[in-house]
Design a protein around this motif. Structure first.
Motif, mmCIF file in Angstrom:
data_model
loop_
_atom_site.group_PDB
_atom_site.id
_atom_site.type_symbol
_atom_site.label_atom_id
_atom_site.label_comp_id
_atom_site.label_asym_id
_atom_site.label_seq_id
_atom_site.Cartn_x
_atom_site.Cartn_y
_atom_site.Cartn_z
ATOM 1 N N LEU B 369 53.240 -1.369 -12.574
ATOM 2 C CA LEU B 369 52.215 -2.310 -12.115
ATOM 3 C C LEU B 369 52.785 -3.720 -12.094
ATOM 4 O O LEU B 369 52.496 -4.523 -11.202
ATOM 5 N N THR B 372 54.962 -4.142 -9.132
ATOM 6 C CA THR B 372 54.141 -4.264 -7.929
ATOM 7 C C THR B 372 53.512 -5.649 -7.861
ATOM 8 O O THR B 372 53.281 -6.165 -6.762
ATOM 9 N N GLY B 373 53.209 -6.217 -9.025
ATOM 10 C CA GLY B 373 52.577 -7.525 -9.035
ATOM 11 C C GLY B 373 51.067 -7.448 -9.137
ATOM 12 O O GLY B 373 50.342 -8.134 -8.429
ATOM 13 N N ILE B 374 50.595 -6.585 -10.035
ATOM 14 C CA ILE B 374 49.151 -6.479 -10.260
ATOM 15 C C ILE B 374 48.769 -7.497 -11.338
ATOM 16 O O ILE B 374 49.458 -7.594 -12.351
#
Lengths: 482, 463
Positions: B369, B372-374
């Protein structure tokens, strides 16, 4: 802010709880609801922000700033009423599966409450994204065959929208004076040239249109709704798509008023196209869940079209219809999940005569259907009336097309009801066991809301009136300036 | 400087202590060395040693910037050594000693003030790596990785040296501040000479090779896949950080004035790197290879910091490297675990992992995550500050990067899906618990990742 922390804490407790996690989850959600109602009792619907929390977070411009106005309060109520109902719908299911599903629902609640109270663009974005993770897990873990591919498509689709939104917010951020800021008030004050506004608006709009969804961004929707577990579908359709509409009202219209006159007509046409298109497809569905999904797609198109008229009636109608659509669609999916649990399928071709199995259920289901059809004296009616009226006022032809929704909706909803509930019941269908207490509680709550708000919708209107007025004034003022 | 000396002497002690001993027994010594170095570095940072800006005969300079990055490098190396427990049959301490030497090189690259030290640091870092990449002697792919890395690496070094020579030729100095001044003067008077321009470009290409940016990334997937797990993790985190920081220093201080000349080139290469990395990662079945390409993609994002080369982007760089480093370390460690357990590194090897290894799966979930850059993870905070710092100047590039990070969901989530939503054929009896140190390091990585995501200012304010 307490509305965010409470479910978060509940989710943690429930995650590590062994046998009592459904009790903990339900209690948490009820406590959140109670707090929300308590706030409602001292809430003054005059368009001002209340219950504020404001302190710097990542930097001076990225603040943890939450506050509630009328629109936010309405959606908080919707969220916090529906979450206990959704938890109730899982009450009798396999405890093993619930163990991790229920905390995720509470996480979702925390994120949603955050979305609806955020007064800072970055905070809004963070909660917007955080809401996506739990629902993705719920749908991908507990859904039906092919869920993995479908939910991944859903995730990428909405994530793409989100990053475009982030790009737009960043652009506005760099336009704010001084040490830049993401505060809503600052972002609203930014003046853009028409071309800039068009691009910024497009980025925001795509994020919201995907979430709502509006034609042609709807391709993820029907599959996702169908393949998700009932709780996931309820979350998505009941609350999550309201994030998109809320986003349009709060984070799109006042931010880029310069672009509205060029973008809104286009979106209006697309929304109405979705209304008609969704209605026609719904007519041909045999799967109850898929039918309800397309019906939802058709209804939210109407809400989006109402917003696009940029009239006070349109805003007001959109606001209360958001609430009512949430209640109705959750009631529908709740009923469908009750049928599916008992019958093992939800295809209209195989269901017959369920009404003879359980009379009270038939009545409750009927109320949900009538609410969706927007029969007078049910909650769907006043909102839809306002919306249609505003669309008519802005463009007669569009209004006529949008008006078709009433006919379509009546046709597919009643057809669904007729095929599944009436007719000769087969052996198997006679075994339709009576509703359990949890199901009773959930369905009765929703049915009561359908009827009460149908007879007396004034509280909803009062709650949002001032905020919508303010929004309308801001936009008009900015457009006039421009 | 003290930390540097400590690590260096630790490595030498390790070499002697390790004669004929089993690797596992020496591990505590490695941890001790790195932990002491970390503490020393922290003390140096927080002003135990005043004055701040220590110059070492105009070769090295330890200021807030370099000490903060050194801290990160040592931390990553320490966590890396905790995450990869050697097999019982692994002999010899040379592997650890070489890693520590390589780390020393990396620390020079964050603090050089002269091209001499840049070159020395680069070589001290790289040469042990050539050996390390081939340290699994019986494995053909490991040998291939070593040879490939060595050949390509020396070629790139050659280009870099040629560039350095040209820069020296136009300015008459190796000192990066001095060069900056000369170029400032030159640009104001007559414009840059062609020789200086070619020199800058060659230095740029040489360094781009080290951080595996397109179109100099072709070695990366093979080398990353072929090398032993801990070496790959080391390359993806410590080496990449050192390379980017060196490039940042150089381009901010020496070549900053000429950024309207190299800026467009670098911007296009950054876009190309993101594009190639993300799109190639989509098509991989091996998780390790996927991460190799994802590391190429991240190099593309990191180039944004060099493009902007100001105070804010330096801060963002530190945050981003922290997030990426922590995430990549745990991801590579878990690939190592899965390949040891099942003998393969496919995404499908992770099927049903969440049931068997809840803690490990959660760590990998947070890592993915984060990559991904959440929001809520350091990866998001890093990406946000990095993109935000570059947004004004390079709007098109940022939008491109944002869209590509949406694409990256498709491959990162394949692993999440495998872990959480698919069932494995195996029964639960094959659960093989991780060692204590691995577990501890995973928890530290995950906790730090989330903490840095929620309260990023703790890291941002360090520079």
């Amino acid at each position: 802010m307490e509305l965010i922390i409470l479910p978060l804490a509940g989710a943690l407790l429930s995650w590590f709880g062994k046998n009592w996690n459904r009790q903990v989850s339900l209690l948490t959600s009820l406590a959140t609801l109670a707090l929300n109602l308590f706030w409602l009792s001292s809430f003054i619907p005059d368009g001002n922000l209340q219950f504020e929390h404001n302190f710097p977070w990542m930097s001076e411009g990225i603040r943890f700033h939450t506050a509630i106005d009328g629109l936010g309060m309405l959606l908080l109520l919707l969220t916090n009423i529906l979450i206990p109902v959704i938890l109730l719908s899982r009450w009798n299911m396999n405890a093993d599966q619930n163990k991790h599903l229920l905390p995720l629902v509470l996480l979702m609640q925390a994120a949603l409450n955050g979305v609806f109270t955020a007064a800072n663009g970055m905070l809004f974005y963070v909660f917007w994204e955080l809401a996506l993770i739990p629902v993705y897990f719920i749908c991908a873990k507990w859904g039906e065959t092919d869920r993995i591919r479908i939910t991944l498509k859903f995730f990428i689709y909405t994530f793409l929208g989100s990053v475009l939104m982030l790009a737009s917010l960043l652009f506005l951020y760099w336009k704010t004076p001084g040490a830049h800021s993401f505060e809503w008030t600052e972002l609203v004050a930014v003046n853009l040239s028409e071309a800039e506004a068009w691009w910024v608006g497009a980025g925001l709009l795509i994020a919201f249109l995907i979430k709502i969804p509006v034609f042609p961004f709807h391709t993820w929707q029907a599959d996702t709704y169908t393949s998700s577990p009932a709780a996931g579908t309820m979350l998505l359709s009941g609350i999550m798509l309201k994030m998109g509409i809320f986003g349009m009202l709060r984070w799109y219209l006042p931010l880029v008023p310069e672009a509205l006159h060029s973008q809104m007509p286009l979106v209006a046409v697309l929304s109405v196209a979705g209304v008609v298109y969704g209605g026609i497809i719904a007519l041909r569905q045999h799967d109850l869940k898929r039918l309800a999904a397309y019906s939802s797609f058709s209804h939210v198109g109407l809400i989006a079209a109402g917003i696009c008229t940029m009239s006070l009636n349109g805003f007001q109608g959109a606001a209360i219809q958001m609430f009512n659509h949430g209640v109705n669609i959750v009631a529908l999916f709740f009923a469908i999940s009750i049928i599916e649990q008992r019958m093992g399928n939800r295809s209209m071709d195989q269901l017959r005569g369920l009404a003879s199995g359980s009379k009270p259920f038939a009545v409750l289901f009927m109320i949900a259907v009538l609410g969706t059809v927007a029969v007078p004296l049910t909650n769907g009616f006043p909102g839809e009336l306002l919306l249609l009226q505003s669309i008519f006022a802005s463009h007669a032809l569009l209004g006529i097309c949008a008006g078709l929704t009433i006919i379509f909706c009546a046709a597919y909803m009643l057809r669904m009801y007729q095929f599944s509930m009436f007719g000769q019941a087969s052996e198997k269908q006679n075994g339709f066991s009576p509703l359990t207490t949890a199901e009773w509680l959930g369905m009765v709550t929703l049915a009561a809301l359908v009827l009460v708000l149908g007879v007396y919708p004034q509280p909803l209107l009062d709650l949002t009136h001032a905020s919508m007025n303010q929004l309308y004034d801001i936009i008009q003022e900015r457009i006039a300036l421009h | 400087m003290k930390a540097l000396i400590l690590i260096f002497s630790g490595a030498i002690v390790l070499l002697f202590a390790g004669l004929g001993k089993n690797e596992r027994k020496l591990l505590p010594l490695v941890w001790l060395t790195l932990f002491l170095a970390l503490a020393m570095n922290g003390l140096e940072y927080f002003g135990w040693e005043l004055p701040w800006e220590q110059q070492w005969s105009s070769m090295l300079q330890f200021n807030k910037f370099s000490l903060a990055f050194n801290f990160l490098l040592i931390l990553l190396a320490l966590l890396g050594s905790m995450l990869f427990v050697p097999r019982l049959e692994d002999k010899g301490a040379d592997v650890f000693a070489l890693m520590l030497f390589s780390l020393c090189g990396g620390m020079l690259m964050t603090s050089f003030t002269s091209f001499f030290m840049l070159f020395l640091g680069l070589e001290i870092m790289s040469i042990p790596l050539y050996v390390l990449a081939g340290s699994r002697k019986e494995d053909l792919r490991s040998n291939e990785a070593a040879l490939k890395y060595y050949l390509m690496g020396s070629f790139a070094t050659g280009i870099l040296l040629f560039g350095v020579a040209m820069v020296y030729g136009t300015t008459g100095s190796f000192d990066i501040y001095e060069i900056g001044l000369r170029y400032t003067g030159a640009t104001m008077l007559t414009g840059m000479s062609p020789m200086a321009k070619i020199g800058i470009l060659m230095v740029m290409f040489g360094l781009l090779f080290k951080i595996a940016a397109a179109p100099f990334h072709f070695w990366a997937p093979d080398v990353y896949t072929g090398s032993p797990g801990r070496v790959t993790a080391f390359m993806a985190t410590v080496v990449k950080t050192a390379g980017v920081v060196a490039m940042f220093r150089l381009f901010a201080i020496s070549f900053g004035i000429a950024d309207n000349f190299w800026g467009p080139t670098l911007a296009i290469l950054a876009a190309l790197t993101m594009f190639v990395g993300n799109l190639s990662a989509l098509r991989q079945d091996s998780f390790k290879r996927m991460l190799a390409y994802s590391s190429v993609a991240h190099a593309g994002y990191l180039l944004l910091a060099i493009l902007v080369h100001n105070q804010n982007s330096g801060k963002a760089l530190l945050l981003y490297m922290t997030g990426y480093g922590l995430a990549a370390l745990s991801a590579f460690a878990l690939i190592h675990k899965v390949s040891r357990e099942q003998g393969r590194e496919d995404v499908s090897a992770f099927d049903g992992w969440a049931k068997r290894y809840p803690v490990e799966s959660f760590a990998l979930l947070i890592s993915l995550l984060s990559m991904t850059g959440i929001p809520g993870t350091a990866g998001f905070a890093g990406k946000y500050f990095l993109f935000s710092s570059a947004f004004e100047g390079y709007t098109w590039l940022i939008i491109f990067a944002l869209v590509l990070s949406a694409v990256s969901v498709a491959y990162y989530f394949r692993v999440i899906i495998a872990m959480y939503f698919r069932d494995s054929g195996n029964d639960a009896s094959s659960v093989e618990g991780s060692a204590m140190s691995v577990r501890l390091a995973l928890i530290i990585c995950t906790a730090l990742n989330i903490a840095a995501g929620i309260a990023p200012w703790f890291i941002l304010e360090r520079i």
